[in-house]
Structures are given as C-alpha cells and as structure tokens.
Scaffold this motif. Structure first.
Motif, PDB file in Angstrom:
ATOM      1  N   SER B  50       0.851  -1.201   0.000  1.00  0.00           N
ATOM      2  CA  SER B  50       0.000   0.000   0.000  1.00  0.00           C
ATOM      3  C   SER B  50       0.880   1.241   0.000  1.00  0.00           C
ATOM      4  CB  SER B  50      -0.904   0.026   1.241  1.00  0.00           C
ATOM      5  OG  SER B  50      -1.753  -1.107   1.270  1.00  0.00           O
ATOM      6  N   LEU B  51       0.416   2.262  -0.679  1.00  0.00           N
ATOM      7  CA  LEU B  51       1.115   3.550  -0.697  1.00  0.00           C
ATOM      8  C   LEU B  51       0.372   4.555   0.182  1.00  0.00           C
ATOM      9  CD1 LEU B  51       2.025   3.962  -4.492  1.00  0.00           C
ATOM     10  CD2 LEU B  51       3.146   2.566  -2.730  1.00  0.00           C
ATOM     11  N   SER B  52       1.019   5.680   0.368  1.00  0.00           N
ATOM     12  CA  SER B  52       0.511   6.790   1.170  1.00  0.00           C
ATOM     13  C   SER B  52       0.597   6.472   2.664  1.00  0.00           C
ATOM     14  CB  SER B  52      -0.910   7.184   0.752  1.00  0.00           C
ATOM     15  OG  SER B  52      -1.226   8.446   1.295  1.00  0.00           O
ATOM     16  N   ARG B  53      -0.253   7.080   3.480  1.00  0.00           N
ATOM     17  CA  ARG B  53      -0.084   7.055   4.934  1.00  0.00           C
ATOM     18  C   ARG B  53      -1.141   6.205   5.612  1.00  0.00           C
ATOM     19  NH1 ARG B  53       2.921  12.009   5.475  1.00  0.00           N
ATOM     20  NH2 ARG B  53       4.614  11.524   4.050  1.00  0.00           N
ATOM     21  N   TRP B  54      -0.691   5.319   6.477  1.00  0.00           N
ATOM     22  CA  TRP B  54      -1.610   4.598   7.360  1.00  0.00           C
ATOM     23  C   TRP B  54      -2.244   5.641   8.284  1.00  0.00           C
ATOM     24  CZ3 TRP B  54      -4.473   0.638   8.077  1.00  0.00           C
ATOM     25  CH2 TRP B  54      -4.810   0.165   9.350  1.00  0.00           C
ATOM     26  N   PRO B  55      -3.560   5.597   8.487  1.00  0.00           N
ATOM     27  CA  PRO B  55      -4.208   6.699   9.214  1.00  0.00           C
ATOM     28  C   PRO B  55      -3.767   6.850  10.671  1.00  0.00           C
ATOM     29  CG  PRO B  55      -5.839   5.285   8.114  1.00  0.00           C
ATOM     30  CD  PRO B  55      -4.522   4.618   7.965  1.00  0.00           C
ATOM     31  N   LEU B  56      -3.193   5.829  11.261  1.00  0.00           N
ATOM     32  CA  LEU B  56      -3.014   5.849  12.718  1.00  0.00           C
ATOM     33  C   LEU B  56      -1.574   5.985  13.194  1.00  0.00           C
ATOM     34  CD1 LEU B  56      -5.653   3.110  13.464  1.00  0.00           C
ATOM     35  CD2 LEU B  56      -5.865   5.555  13.858  1.00  0.00           C
ATOM     36  N   ARG B  57      -0.613   5.882  12.317  1.00  0.00           N
ATOM     37  CA  ARG B  57       0.775   6.134  12.725  1.00  0.00           C
ATOM     38  C   ARG B  57       1.630   6.284  11.474  1.00  0.00           C
ATOM     39  NH1 ARG B  57       0.619   0.472  13.459  1.00  0.00           N
ATOM     40  NH2 ARG B  57      -0.296   0.766  15.514  1.00  0.00           N
ATOM     41  N   ALA B  66      10.989   5.366  -0.355  1.00  0.00           N
ATOM     42  CA  ALA B  66      11.561   4.457   0.650  1.00  0.00           C
ATOM     43  C   ALA B  66      11.002   3.052   0.500  1.00  0.00           C
ATOM     44  CB  ALA B  66      11.270   4.992   2.055  1.00  0.00           C
ATOM     45  N   LEU B  67       9.712   2.962   0.201  1.00  0.00           N
ATOM     46  CA  LEU B  67       9.110   1.642   0.017  1.00  0.00           C
ATOM     47  C   LEU B  67       9.705   0.943  -1.205  1.00  0.00           C
ATOM     48  CD1 LEU B  67       7.002  -0.468   0.896  1.00  0.00           C
ATOM     49  CD2 LEU B  67       5.360   0.688  -0.609  1.00  0.00           C
ATOM     50  N   TRP B  80       2.047  -5.034  -6.381  1.00  0.00           N
ATOM     51  CA  TRP B  80       0.684  -4.585  -6.656  1.00  0.00           C
ATOM     52  C   TRP B  80       0.276  -3.662  -5.519  1.00  0.00           C
ATOM     53  CZ3 TRP B  80      -1.996  -9.895  -8.189  1.00  0.00           C
ATOM     54  CH2 TRP B  80      -1.291 -10.433  -9.280  1.00  0.00           C
ATOM     55  N   ALA B  81       0.061  -2.400  -5.865  1.00  0.00           N
ATOM     56  CA  ALA B  81      -0.080  -1.376  -4.826  1.00  0.00           C
ATOM     57  C   ALA B  81      -1.482  -0.784  -4.787  1.00  0.00           C
ATOM     58  CB  ALA B  81       0.939  -0.267  -5.079  1.00  0.00           C
ATOM     59  N   GLY B  82      -2.056  -0.801  -3.603  1.00  0.00           N
ATOM     60  CA  GLY B  82      -3.265  -0.027  -3.331  1.00  0.00           C
ATOM     61  C   GLY B  82      -2.856   1.223  -2.575  1.00  0.00           C
ATOM     62  N   SER B  83      -3.852   1.932  -2.057  1.00  0.00           N
ATOM     63  CA  SER B  83      -3.558   3.150  -1.297  1.00  0.00           C
ATOM     64  C   SER B  83      -4.255   3.099   0.055  1.00  0.00           C
ATOM     65  CB  SER B  83      -4.040   4.383  -2.068  1.00  0.00           C
ATOM     66  OG  SER B  83      -3.901   5.525  -1.255  1.00  0.00           O
ATOM     67  N   PHE B  84      -3.487   3.437   1.108  1.00  0.00           N
ATOM     68  CA  PHE B  84      -4.115   3.566   2.426  1.00  0.00           C
ATOM     69  C   PHE B  84      -5.230   4.612   2.400  1.00  0.00           C
ATOM     70  CE2 PHE B  84       0.164   2.197   4.324  1.00  0.00           C
ATOM     71  CZ  PHE B  84      -0.289   0.932   4.673  1.00  0.00           C
ATOM     72  N   ASP B  85      -5.085   5.594   1.519  1.00  0.00           N
ATOM     73  CA  ASP B  85      -6.105   6.650   1.451  1.00  0.00           C
ATOM     74  C   ASP B  85      -7.464   6.074   1.060  1.00  0.00           C
ATOM     75  OD1 ASP B  85      -4.053   8.378   2.010  1.00  0.00           O
ATOM     76  OD2 ASP B  85      -3.851   9.136  -0.041  1.00  0.00           O
ATOM     77  N   GLY B  86      -7.428   4.947   0.370  1.00  0.00           N
ATOM     78  CA  GLY B  86      -8.679   4.336  -0.066  1.00  0.00           C
ATOM     79  C   GLY B  86      -9.530   3.812   1.083  1.00  0.00           C
ATOM     80  N   GLY B 259       2.525 -12.135  -0.614  1.00  0.00           N
ATOM     81  CA  GLY B 259       2.054 -10.813  -0.202  1.00  0.00           C
ATOM     82  C   GLY B 259       2.695 -10.435   1.110  1.00  0.00           C
ATOM     83  N   SER B 260       3.096  -9.169   1.227  1.00  0.00           N
ATOM     84  CA  SER B 260       3.810  -8.763   2.442  1.00  0.00           C
ATOM     85  C   SER B 260       2.984  -7.867   3.356  1.00  0.00           C
ATOM     86  CB  SER B 260       5.093  -8.016   2.058  1.00  0.00           C
ATOM     87  OG  SER B 260       4.772  -6.735   1.531  1.00  0.00           O
ATOM     88  N   HIS B 261       2.003  -7.166   2.816  1.00  0.00           N
ATOM     89  CA  HIS B 261       1.247  -6.152   3.563  1.00  0.00           C
ATOM     90  C   HIS B 261       2.177  -5.016   4.022  1.00  0.00           C
ATOM     91  CE1 HIS B 261      -2.221  -4.507   5.364  1.00  0.00           C
ATOM     92  NE2 HIS B 261      -2.150  -5.029   6.569  1.00  0.00           N
ATOM     93  N   ALA B 262       3.237  -4.815   3.267  1.00  0.00           N
ATOM     94  CA  ALA B 262       4.137  -3.679   3.549  1.00  0.00           C
ATOM     95  C   ALA B 262       3.486  -2.400   2.998  1.00  0.00           C
ATOM     96  CB  ALA B 262       5.488  -3.905   2.863  1.00  0.00           C
ATOM     97  N   PRO B 263       3.720  -1.266   3.596  1.00  0.00           N
ATOM     98  CA  PRO B 263       4.638  -1.056   4.715  1.00  0.00           C
ATOM     99  C   PRO B 263       3.998  -1.171   6.091  1.00  0.00           C
ATOM    100  CG  PRO B 263       3.896   1.053   3.889  1.00  0.00           C
ATOM    101  CD  PRO B 263       3.232   0.012   3.034  1.00  0.00           C
ATOM    102  N   LEU B 264       2.713  -1.583   6.169  1.00  0.00           N
ATOM    103  CA  LEU B 264       2.119  -1.721   7.510  1.00  0.00           C
ATOM    104  C   LEU B 264       2.794  -2.856   8.270  1.00  0.00           C
ATOM    105  CD1 LEU B 264       0.090  -0.682   9.528  1.00  0.00           C
ATOM    106  CD2 LEU B 264      -1.652  -2.136   8.501  1.00  0.00           C
ATOM    107  N   PHE B 265       3.125  -3.936   7.567  1.00  0.00           N
ATOM    108  CA  PHE B 265       3.908  -5.019   8.170  1.00  0.00           C
ATOM    109  C   PHE B 265       5.364  -4.894   7.697  1.00  0.00           C
ATOM    110  CE2 PHE B 265       0.668  -8.696   9.008  1.00  0.00           C
ATOM    111  CZ  PHE B 265      -0.040  -7.869   9.850  1.00  0.00           C
ATOM    112  N   TYR B 266       6.264  -5.390   8.528  1.00  0.00           N
ATOM    113  CA  TYR B 266       7.647  -5.512   8.088  1.00  0.00           C
ATOM    114  C   TYR B 266       7.675  -6.449   6.879  1.00  0.00           C
ATOM    115  CZ  TYR B 266       9.235  -3.461  12.543  1.00  0.00           C
ATOM    116  OH  TYR B 266       9.469  -2.623  13.606  1.00  0.00           O
ATOM    117  N   PHE B 267       8.253  -5.981   5.787  1.00  0.00           N
ATOM    118  CA  PHE B 267       8.295  -6.785   4.562  1.00  0.00           C
ATOM    119  C   PHE B 267       8.932  -8.147   4.800  1.00  0.00           C
ATOM    120  CE2 PHE B 267      10.607  -8.496   1.032  1.00  0.00           C
ATOM    121  CZ  PHE B 267       9.623  -8.549   0.055  1.00  0.00           C
TER     122      PHE B 267
END
Lengths: 263, 300
Positions: B50-57, B66-67, B80-86, B259-267
């Motif tokens: 996922s790109l952009s900013r996780w809402p909580l940290r 960086a990603l 394959w990238a989604g957006s946290f903004d979504g 799938g890694s769920h990065a950057p919310l999870f450590y890749f």
C-alpha cells in the motif's frame, strides 16, 4: 550480517508431534531454517488459562521432558498459577531450584498486580529466574484474569530486584511500551503480535535496545513474522544483536552460571 | 543448521548467488537467511503493498521512494499497490489519481496500481471506469470493512460483475490489522465471509484475490472459498510455525501468492515465511512469481 539468535518465548503447542520431545525436535528443525540457535520453551502440550496444581505439574513435566532431550538448544520456563500459591512455589523449587528451568511463566489466571504474585516473584528473584508475564491490552476486551502492561508496571514497582519480561509488550505496543517505560527491571518481549512496522523502533527509542527481547510465540506464530520485527526494524546493527540474543544471554547468565551452564 | 532443502532450476549466476547466501545461513544464521530467501531466482511479485499514509501512525516506509527501495533491496520485481487513502477518503477519484501518479513516478515499473472503489458512494461506477479506462489499472482493491458493506450486498455483487466484465482483477481486503489492537475510535469489523462463495459463483469471469484472509480462514472454509471460482490468497497474515508448508498440504499451490502487507507489516515477514517452511522444488517459484504472473496475464 549474521546474528546469533535466542528465542525467549516458544511453546510445544501448535507444533506437529505426539510427544514433547518430538514437538521440540520439530520446532528446532524450523528454528534451524531461519538461524535460531536456542529456544526458551514454556508450557506443555495442552494449555489451560487457570491450571490446577495437577495440570501445572503435568505441563511442566512435559516441558522438562522436551528440554532435557535438547539441553544444548533449549531452556525451560516453569508454568505456575498464583491462585495456587504453595503449589506454584513447589513447582518453582522442583523445576528451577532442583531442575534445569531458568524462568517463570505466568499467563491468564490472575491479574499480575494481585498480591498473590508477591511470594512467587520474590522466590523467582532469589533463584535469579526471569518472570515472564503474558500481557495484552485488547480493545475487544481482555479475559477475566488477563494482565495488562499497566498491571505489570505495578508488580515491577513492588519488586525492583526481580527481572520481568512483559510478554507481547501488551499487544497494543504503543501503550505497552509507555506503561513499562518507567520500570528498568521490565523488558519488552516483542513476540506474538502481528509484525507491525514501527514496533521495534519505538521500543528501542523509548526503552533502549538493552530492554528489548526477541521472542516468537512459535508454534502458534511463525518464527518468520517475529524475526522480521528485528530484521526489518530501522535500528542499528548493535541494537539488533542485543535484541536477538545479547539481552537474553545477559539476563540468563546469572542463573545459568549457578547451574554450571556456560554460554 | 540444515541448508535450505528447496532446489530451483538455476542458471550459473543464480546458483552462485544462492550458494553464497546459503553458506552464510549455514555459518550462523539470520540476515543471511533473509538474504538467501531474497536471492532466489526468477523474480518476486508482492501482491499486497500500500502507498501513502496509514491513518493511525507513521510507518518507516510510508514514503513511496523508501518503500520502493525496501522492495528492491529484498528482490521484489513487481508490487501490486493499493492506497491507504482508499480506506477512509471519500474523494476516491483523487486517491486513485495520486496512486497512479505515484506508481508512474517511482520504481520504473515496479509498482502496479490497484485503485480503490467504494460501492457505497454515489456514482461509484465512474470510479471503476476511470480505474480501467483512464489509469489503465489491471485491477481494483476493495475494503468492505472500511466501506461498510457485507458480501451479500447487491452493490458488491454488481461491482464484482462490472469488474469481471472489464477484465479487472479484484483484490478484496478482508482486514488490515488485528482487531484486538485497533484504535478505539476506528474499530472495523472483519466482514462475515460466509456469503462470499455464493456471490463468486454467480460472477462469471471473476478473478479474485483475497488479501489478509489467512488470519481467519483455514481448512474446509478456505477450500470452499477457493473452489467457488478463480480465487487466490496471499501469505501476509498466515501464521503458525512452518505455516506455508502447512497451508500447501491442504491448499492448491496455484492459488497461493506472495504478499507482504508492507509497509504496515515488516516486509521481511513474508519473505522469511518461505524460508522457514521446507518446500518442494516447484513451490517457492510458484508462490514468489509464477502464480501472480499467470493471474495478471489472464486479463480477458
């Protein structure tokens, strides 16, 4: 970069095998694949939140059976229930003073700020054993006897000479780290939650790398997801070395020395 | 320590890379285990970033550059990238425009955008159209938990049907994080998966990847869902020691993606899962890239 890795928190549950020895052998096979040298093992094949004295003994017998088979790879923690104070003290003496175990595991029987824990913690400190307490802050609601890092902070303040491992760092680590921060005798065991990025970095920033321990909670968790919390953290290599093994070795060294075990 | 029991079809250069990494693993362990996992040949497609900013940290890699650097350093050849903004933004059109733009500006083709569509917003059909026609995305990413609909919602069924008709791959995110540690003011219930199989069966041509579902779906329930259609899962939230090997004992190999769920999870978590499990010769390559490559190429 190569690291020596000691895992401060593993279980026999969730691992294939019918006997404790088979399960630890299997766990070690997986550990080998990801470069883990030593495991701390706690609890037996079956789990109980509020174990009777009989259940405790059986659980500890199984853990003893397993670690005795692999004395150069695994250390045991004795599982106790503070509701059964004398039985817990008896188990401490049997498994730690008179046996090979090096730490104490407390789970969900009773909030750890309860005074019933005091004699157990005092005895563990005399024996130089680490006290590892499960801690979680669940927005969905804790179990009735499930401790939080805030409970642990109270207990640690009463026992400044004891060494505590705050298991899972409370799950909700952003609050857990803050709760244990004022108590230098409490260490953050980062095992068990999801590998959420930022966890280890915050722990190192707020507690210092010397107070952070790598553990996995395998077999319930993978080694992989928990190792990633250190491998993936944006912290210095020196900090990774401390978290992966240095801190656990330092904490265990006094009790291992007393048992004549060189590491 | 045992060397990796997996073997690959390698050219000489790949063989040397893996051999050097494996020698490191045998000597001590740990980051060398990671290096060995990353050094496997033939690419690595991360289907869950996922790109952009996780809402909580803030997250260590929530900056796209960086990603990208992190993914590249770990051997990822496509993400394959989604957006946290979504998750929470209502102006989904700009979320998707930014996502497409970020994917173009960073990574030189590494990032493949999957736009968000919220079928509870008015005129969501145009968001779907723009994903396909304007941004030329190969797929979309759905967040039913955050958008507040169930899998038996008629709007969801319609969205799947229209996506299938356009040949779009659908990524359905079951959860984003462990519900026990959610922010008290942002508690998002994982949607009930039971009605999902029926709607899949009723959507011909649908290609569906369910993200972060292995935390809660196992055994027969998982199999039933996979058999309902062309359904795939990825390993970001798979847990348990030797988890990938355990999953493959009961799950068709061709339905499992990396799938890694990065950057919310450590890749590194997902990468090390492949290392932790003893896998047969064909399994790592299928999970790392072949399955995802085939899935993306199937666009009708």
């Amino acid at each position: 970069m190569n690291y020596e890795i000691w895992d401060v928190h593993t279980h026999l549950a969730g691992v294939p095998g019918t006997t404790p020895e088979e399960r630890l052998a299997k766990l070690l096979q997986y550990a080998d694949r990801v470069g883990i040298a030593r495991l701390c093992v706690m609890m037996g094949l079956k789990w109980n939140y509020d174990p009777t004295p009989e259940f405790m003994r059986k659980s500890n017998d199984e853990a003893l059976q397993a670690v005795r088979k692999f004395p150069d790879r695994a250390f045991g923690f004795v599982y106790v229930n503070p509701k059964h104070t004398q039985a817990s003290l008896d188990e401490l003496n049997r498994c730690v003073r008179d046996g090979p175990m090096v730490g104490v595991k407390l789970w969900c029987a009773l909030h750890c700020n309860d005074p019933l824990l005091d004699p157990i913690v005092a005895r563990a400190a005399e024996l130089k054993a680490i006290v590892a307490q499960h801690c979680w802050i669940k927005i969905t609601g804790n179990l009735p006897g499930e401790s939080t890092p805030m409970d642990m902070a109270e207990l640690a303040a009463r026992h400044p000479k004891a060494t505590f491992s705050c298991i899972h760092t409370g799950g909700d680590w952003e609050r857990g780290i803050r709760a244990i921060r004022p108590h230098p005798n409490v260490y953050a065991d980062i095992n068990g939650g999801d590998p959420t990025a930022g966890f280890t970095g915050m722990a190192v920033r707020e507690l210092g790398a010397e107070r952070v321990l790598y553990g996995s909670d395998a077999g319930y968790r993978s080694f992989a997801s928990q190792l990633a919390k250190v491998h993936g953290a944006e912290i210095p290599d020196t900090a990774k070395r401390l978290i992966f093994a240095g801190n656990t070795k330092r904490l265990l060294r006094p009790i291992l020395n007393e048992k004549g075990i060189k590491v | 320590m045992k060397p990796d029991q997996s073997t690959f079809s390698l050219d000489r250069r790949d063989f040397l890379k893996v051999a050097v990494a494996a020698a490191g693993v045998a000597s001590l362990g740990s980051t060398s285990a990671l290096q060995a996992a990353a050094a496997a040949p033939s690419g690595l497609i991360d289907t869950n970033v996922s790109l952009s900013r996780w809402p909580l940290r803030r997250l260590p890699c929530d900056d796209t550059a960086a990603l990208v650097a992190k993914l590249r350093a770990n051997g990822v050849t496509q993400a394959w990238a989604g957006s946290f903004d979504g998750l929470l933004h209502r102006d989904i059109a700009t979320v998707n425009t930014r996502l497409a733009d970020e994917c173009r500006r960073h990574g030189k083709g590494l990032l493949v955008p999957f736009g968000s569509v919220n079928p509870k917003l008015p005129d969501w059909e145009d968001d779907l159209r723009r994903c396909a026609e304007v941004h030329r995305m190969p797929g979309i990413r759905l967040h039913p938990g955050y958008h507040g609909y169930r899998f038996d919602d008629p709007d969801f069924a319609k969205l799947l049907r229209l996506a299938a008709e356009r040949g779009l791959l659908v990524q359905l995110v079951w959860i984003m994080e462990d519900r026990r540690m959610m922010h008290p003011l942002l508690q998002v219930e994982p949607p009930d998966l039971k009605p999902l199989a029926e709607v899949i069966k009723k959507t011909p041509g649908l290609r569906l990847e369910i993200l972060n579902v292995l935390k809660g779906l196992h055994g027969q329930s998982l199999l039933s869902l996979l058999h309902a259609g062309e359904v795939f899962v990825e390993i970001a939230m798979l847990e348990g020691v030797g988890g990938v090997a355990g999953l493959l004992e009961k799950t068709p190999l061709n339905r499992v993606l990396f799938g890694s769920h990065a950057p919310l999870f450590y890749f590194e978590s997902a990468l090390l899962k492949l290392k932790e499990s003893p896998l047969t010769e064909d399994q790592p390559r299928a999970i790392r890239c072949d399955n995802a490559r085939r899935l993306l190429a199937k666009k009708s």
